[in-house]
Design a protein around this motif. Structure first.
Motif, short mmCIF file in Angstrom:
data_model
loop_
_atom_site.label_atom_id
_atom_site.label_comp_id
_atom_site.label_asym_id
_atom_site.label_seq_id
_atom_site.Cartn_x
_atom_site.Cartn_y
_atom_site.Cartn_z
N LEU A 170 0.82 -1.22 0.00
CA LEU A 170 0.00 0.00 0.00
C LEU A 170 0.85 1.26 0.00
O LEU A 170 0.63 2.17 -0.81
CB LEU A 170 -0.95 -0.01 1.20
CG LEU A 170 -1.91 1.19 1.30
CD1 LEU A 170 -3.28 0.74 1.79
CD2 LEU A 170 -1.37 2.26 2.26
N LEU A 171 1.83 1.35 0.88
CA LEU A 171 2.63 2.56 0.97
C LEU A 171 3.46 2.78 -0.28
O LEU A 171 3.61 3.92 -0.76
CB LEU A 171 3.53 2.52 2.21
CG LEU A 171 2.79 2.52 3.55
CD1 LEU A 171 3.78 2.48 4.71
CD2 LEU A 171 1.87 3.73 3.67
N GLU A 172 4.01 1.71 -0.83
CA GLU A 172 4.80 1.83 -2.06
C GLU A 172 3.93 2.29 -3.22
O GLU A 172 4.33 3.16 -4.01
CB GLU A 172 5.46 0.49 -2.40
CG GLU A 172 6.55 0.06 -1.43
CD GLU A 172 5.99 -0.56 -0.15
OE1 GLU A 172 4.74 -0.71 -0.04
OE2 GLU A 172 6.80 -0.88 0.74
N ARG A 173 2.73 1.73 -3.32
CA ARG A 173 1.83 2.15 -4.40
C ARG A 173 1.38 3.59 -4.19
O ARG A 173 1.25 4.35 -5.15
CB ARG A 173 0.62 1.21 -4.49
CG ARG A 173 0.99 -0.16 -5.06
CD ARG A 173 -0.22 -1.07 -5.17
NE ARG A 173 -1.19 -0.64 -6.17
CZ ARG A 173 -1.07 -0.84 -7.48
NH1 ARG A 173 0.01 -1.44 -7.98
NH2 ARG A 173 -2.01 -0.44 -8.32
N ALA A 174 1.13 3.98 -2.94
CA ALA A 174 0.75 5.35 -2.66
C ALA A 174 1.84 6.32 -3.12
O ALA A 174 1.56 7.35 -3.74
CB ALA A 174 0.45 5.54 -1.18
N ARG A 175 3.08 5.97 -2.80
CA ARG A 175 4.19 6.83 -3.25
C ARG A 175 4.24 6.90 -4.77
O ARG A 175 4.47 7.96 -5.36
CB ARG A 175 5.51 6.31 -2.68
CG ARG A 175 5.74 6.67 -1.23
CD ARG A 175 7.19 6.46 -0.83
NE ARG A 175 7.53 5.04 -0.83
CZ ARG A 175 7.44 4.25 0.23
NH1 ARG A 175 7.01 4.75 1.38
NH2 ARG A 175 7.79 2.99 0.16
N GLY A 176 4.03 5.77 -5.42
CA GLY A 176 4.04 5.74 -6.88
C GLY A 176 2.93 6.58 -7.49
O GLY A 176 3.09 7.14 -8.58
N PHE A 177 1.81 6.68 -6.78
CA PHE A 177 0.69 7.49 -7.25
C PHE A 177 0.82 8.95 -6.82
O PHE A 177 -0.04 9.78 -7.15
CB PHE A 177 -0.64 6.94 -6.71
CG PHE A 177 -1.01 5.59 -7.24
CD1 PHE A 177 -0.81 5.25 -8.57
CD2 PHE A 177 -1.58 4.63 -6.41
CE1 PHE A 177 -1.17 4.01 -9.06
CE2 PHE A 177 -1.95 3.39 -6.88
CZ PHE A 177 -1.73 3.07 -8.21
#
Length: 352
Positions: free
Chosen positions: A44-51
């Motif tokens: 979740l946190l990695e995807r949030a950063r990517g977004f």
């Protein structure tokens, strides 16, 4: 059989113009049997950063997601049984099934067995069936409008509409617009109100922009305004006459921005289920309707808009809440073989 959202016939004119009244009855839903905090979502946190999203759960409405190990057939059967109980009818009294899913499993070689399993599990084995998938998270409202057209035309008497979806790849449970949850929802569409929670379908409309259908595009508030205008013109109402909007459970800032741009006030929105439930694909409008009713927040004769937007598509269905009642039998040979559910909280709120 798989039909795109664009095929359903336009909703009939409102009853006061001489068209037959059509009703939506016994909305129900079920959620995945395993609730979990958003912190368990893979990456979740990695995807949030990517977004480019700051990791602020309170801002976005990150809360609980619901996972299931059940098949789509099992989810469909569970919600259908709750709707039948709530409406006080038997499976044999339903002559059409509209089954919606963002992704039906398999392909042409397996879809026959899939439909057979759904029909057997729901008890609707003698009903005609139609599948809807190309409208993505607007599939359910496309199905409701199709059922309305079937009933208004006299083609079918009672139509069961079911949507069922689950995440099959945990790596994409989080997207840049929502946290996805597994589940299903259903309702009956018929000429007469059925059971103790029924709504008149007052008006409906859909709008689409084929150039905006790609997944990467934004949700269009222009399409939402177009749908609102058509619905309000048909109903002879103003936007302030709508008591509540039952929208998709996308991230809070996205919902507020797009629905405010469509002309609604924040007070007309229902944001509570975003952290509580997450985005259950096409089922969100019915889930939110059921929960607002269970909380006693719906007014008799109040007007409530089911609404869903995906890139390039907006669909809305305007309902009028009928006073609580149970419709009488119309003929002995069609009497229900089960009584209406006497525990509305369990039936309405599903597995959560």
């Amino acid at each position: 059989m798989s039909l795109p959202y664009a095929l359903p016939a336009p909703a009939p004119a409102p009853a006061q113009a001489g068209a037959p009244a059509v009703h939506l009855s016994a909305p129900r839903y079920v959620l995945g049997e395993t609730p979990a905090d958003h912190t368990t979502v893979e990456g979740l946190l990695e995807r949030a950063r990517g977004f480019g999203m700051p990791p602020r759960a309170d801002l976005w409405g990150w809360g609980t997601v619901h996972r299931t190990a059940k098949t789509l057939e099992a989810l469909a059967a569970e919600t259908a049984a709750a709707t039948l109980d709530g409406a006080g009818v038997s499976p044999g009294q339903v002559d059409c099934l509209i089954l919606c899913s963002t992704r039906f499993p398999g392909g042409p070689r397996t879809h026959g067995a899939f439909v057979e399993n759904v029909m057997a599990a729901t008890g609707l084995g003698a009903a005609a069936f139609t599948g809807l998938t190309l409208g993505r998270c607007a599939n359910l409202l496309a199905g409701i409008r199709t059922g309305q057209a079937y009933v208004a035309s006299g083609m079918h008497r009672r139509v069961m509409v079911i949507t069922a979806d689950r995440v099959t790849d945990e790596a994409v449970r989080m997207e840049n617009f929502a946290l996805f949850t597994d589940g299903a929802a259903s309702c009956l569409i018929s000429a007469e109100p059925l059971g103790d929670d029924a709504y008149e379908i007052v008006a409906g409309a859909g709008a689409q922009d084929p150039a905006g259908l790609d997944w990467s595009n934004e949700i269009s508030s222009d399409l939402a305004r177009e749908v609102n205008e058509r619905i309000l013109d048909e109903a002879g109402m103003k936007i302030g006459d709508i008591h509540g909007v039952l929208h998709a459970n996308l991230y809070k800032p996205l919902v507020v921005l797009k629905e405010r741009q469509a002309g609604f006030t924040r007070e007309q929105l229902f944001l509570d289920n975003i952290p509580r439930v997450g985005h259950c694909f096409a089922a969100d409008p019915l889930i939110n309707l059921v929960d607002r009713d269970a909380a006693g927040a719906l007014k008799p004769h109040g007007h409530y808009l089911l609404a869903s937007s995906v890139p390039g598509v907006r669909i809305g269905v305007l309902l009028r809440r009928l006073p609580h009642h149970t419709a009488p039998d119309t003929a002995p040979d069609t009497a229900p073989d089960t009584a209406p559910d006497t525990a509305p909280d369990a039936a309405r709120l599903g597995d959560h």
